[in-house]
Design a protein around this motif. Structure first.
Motif, PDB file in Angstrom:
ATOM      1  N   ALA A  62      -7.776   2.997  -3.019  1.00  0.00           N
ATOM      2  CA  ALA A  62      -7.087   1.778  -3.440  1.00  0.00           C
ATOM      3  C   ALA A  62      -5.766   2.104  -4.116  1.00  0.00           C
ATOM      4  O   ALA A  62      -4.762   1.401  -3.929  1.00  0.00           O
ATOM      5  N   LYS A  63      -5.753   3.178  -4.890  1.00  0.00           N
ATOM      6  CA  LYS A  63      -4.522   3.582  -5.568  1.00  0.00           C
ATOM      7  C   LYS A  63      -3.446   3.965  -4.560  1.00  0.00           C
ATOM      8  O   LYS A  63      -2.285   3.545  -4.667  1.00  0.00           O
ATOM      9  N   ALA A  67      -3.322   3.025  -1.400  1.00  0.00           N
ATOM     10  CA  ALA A  67      -2.957   1.824  -0.645  1.00  0.00           C
ATOM     11  C   ALA A  67      -1.933   0.988  -1.396  1.00  0.00           C
ATOM     12  O   ALA A  67      -0.967   0.482  -0.806  1.00  0.00           O
ATOM     13  N   SER A  68      -2.124   0.831  -2.695  1.00  0.00           N
ATOM     14  CA  SER A  68      -1.193   0.013  -3.480  1.00  0.00           C
ATOM     15  C   SER A  68       0.200   0.627  -3.526  1.00  0.00           C
ATOM     16  O   SER A  68       1.198  -0.092  -3.632  1.00  0.00           O
ATOM     17  N   LEU A  69       0.263   1.954  -3.424  1.00  0.00           N
ATOM     18  CA  LEU A  69       1.556   2.641  -3.468  1.00  0.00           C
ATOM     19  C   LEU A  69       2.305   2.542  -2.139  1.00  0.00           C
ATOM     20  O   LEU A  69       3.528   2.354  -2.116  1.00  0.00           O
ATOM     21  N   GLU A  97       5.122   9.805  -6.089  1.00  0.00           N
ATOM     22  CA  GLU A  97       4.048   9.262  -6.926  1.00  0.00           C
ATOM     23  C   GLU A  97       2.916  10.258  -7.157  1.00  0.00           C
ATOM     24  O   GLU A  97       2.220  10.183  -8.165  1.00  0.00           O
ATOM     25  N   PRO A 109      -3.076 -11.324   4.022  1.00  0.00           N
ATOM     26  CA  PRO A 109      -3.699 -10.312   3.162  1.00  0.00           C
ATOM     27  C   PRO A 109      -4.961  -9.736   3.782  1.00  0.00           C
ATOM     28  O   PRO A 109      -5.627 -10.382   4.598  1.00  0.00           O
ATOM     29  N   GLU A 163       1.556   0.468   0.683  1.00  0.00           N
ATOM     30  CA  GLU A 163       1.570  -0.775   1.469  1.00  0.00           C
ATOM     31  C   GLU A 163       2.922  -1.486   1.446  1.00  0.00           C
ATOM     32  O   GLU A 163       3.386  -1.948   2.497  1.00  0.00           O
ATOM     33  N   PRO A 164       3.604  -1.600   0.290  1.00  0.00           N
ATOM     34  CA  PRO A 164       4.918  -2.254   0.305  1.00  0.00           C
ATOM     35  C   PRO A 164       5.915  -1.551   1.222  1.00  0.00           C
ATOM     36  O   PRO A 164       6.691  -2.212   1.935  1.00  0.00           O
ATOM     37  N   ARG A 216     -10.797  -4.345   1.252  1.00  0.00           N
ATOM     38  CA  ARG A 216      -9.849  -3.410   0.672  1.00  0.00           C
ATOM     39  C   ARG A 216     -10.564  -2.167   0.152  1.00  0.00           C
ATOM     40  O   ARG A 216     -11.791  -2.131   0.022  1.00  0.00           O
ATOM     41  N   GLU A 217      -9.760  -1.172  -0.178  1.00  0.00           N
ATOM     42  CA  GLU A 217     -10.290   0.100  -0.637  1.00  0.00           C
ATOM     43  C   GLU A 217     -10.719   0.035  -2.109  1.00  0.00           C
ATOM     44  O   GLU A 217     -10.392  -0.910  -2.832  1.00  0.00           O
ATOM     45  N   THR A 218     -11.402   1.092  -2.533  1.00  0.00           N
ATOM     46  CA  THR A 218     -11.745   1.265  -3.941  1.00  0.00           C
ATOM     47  C   THR A 218     -11.323   2.670  -4.372  1.00  0.00           C
ATOM     48  O   THR A 218     -11.019   3.526  -3.536  1.00  0.00           O
TER      49      THR A 218
END
Length: 225
Positions: A31-32, A34-36, A91, A21, A38-39, A25-27
């Motif tokens: 961050a939004k 990145a979460s979309l 998205e 991990p 990264e997978p 990380r971003e903010t």
């Protein structure tokens, strides 16, 4: 140890670090995004390094990624671009038009995983903490020790009142990156050459190309959202 056994061990080591991990990380909107993505990036065989939305050239979404072994070619950037573009289109996390840029971390890379500090131990880094630590938030020095929960820097520049060595908890680090030096350039090129020769037999990219391609940008695409 024969060559095949060594290659098998290298592959096992890379598999072990692929799911490591990020500790930095971003903010916010970064961050939004990145979460979309990264997978999808992980599924394609890459690791996310950083996402940053900036006002450069209007609005630019920069995505830094790399393979688990630290390599990243122009072709790899194109793969990541093709991987994340459909996710971003569906998205639609960013209002308005923006420019998509895919790049490698470069030689003076951001350090976002504990292994980044271990891999570049002995080199100079610049860190910023999320709160005061030893009465300051900005640190610079040579990475001399990396433990499970902390990293220790030795100052490379004389600073009045500052300790020669400072141990910083990973949980406090908000931003970190390597400082470009001649030693770092030589070490990075040497590592890159060894990794490329192992991954791409016969690859004869010159040192000059590797240095200039520290940020190997993929074809940039305008997104209308």
């Amino acid at each position: 140890m024969n060559e095949q056994t060594q290659q098998d061990q290298n592959i096992t080591a890379l598999d072990a670090t692929q799911d490591e991990p990020r500790i930095i990380r971003e903010t916010g909107i970064d961050a939004k995004v990145a979460s979309l993505i990264e997978p999808a990036i992980n599924a394609a065989g890459f690791r996310l390094v950083r996402v940053r939305l900036s006002g450069l050239n209007g609005l630019t979404l920069q995505i830094m990624a790399e393979r688990p072994d630290g390599t990243m070619t122009v072709e790899d950037c194109e793969i990541v671009s093709r991987t994340v573009s459909p996710v971003l289109d569906v998205e639609d996390p960013i209002d308005g038009k923006y420019h998509l840029e895919i790049s490698s971390p470069g030689i003076d890379r951001p350090m976002v995983r504990k292994s980044d500090f271990s891999n570049w131990q002995g080199h100079i880094a610049k860190l910023e903490t999320s709160m005061l630590h030893d009465n300051r938030k900005k640190f610079r020095g040579r990475i001399i020790k990396v433990e499970d929960e902390t990293v220790t820097l030795e100052a490379d520049q004389a600073t009045y009142g500052a300790e020669a060595q400072t141990t910083i908890p990973f949980e406090l680090i908000a931003d970190a990156r390597l400082i470009l030096t001649d030693d770092l350039i030589r070490d990075a090129l040497r590592k890159d050459k060894a990794l490329r020769e192992g991954r791409i037999p016969g690859d004869e990219l010159s040192d000059e190309f590797n240095l200039d391609s520290g940020n190997a940008d993929a074809p940039e695409n305008d997104k209308d959202n």
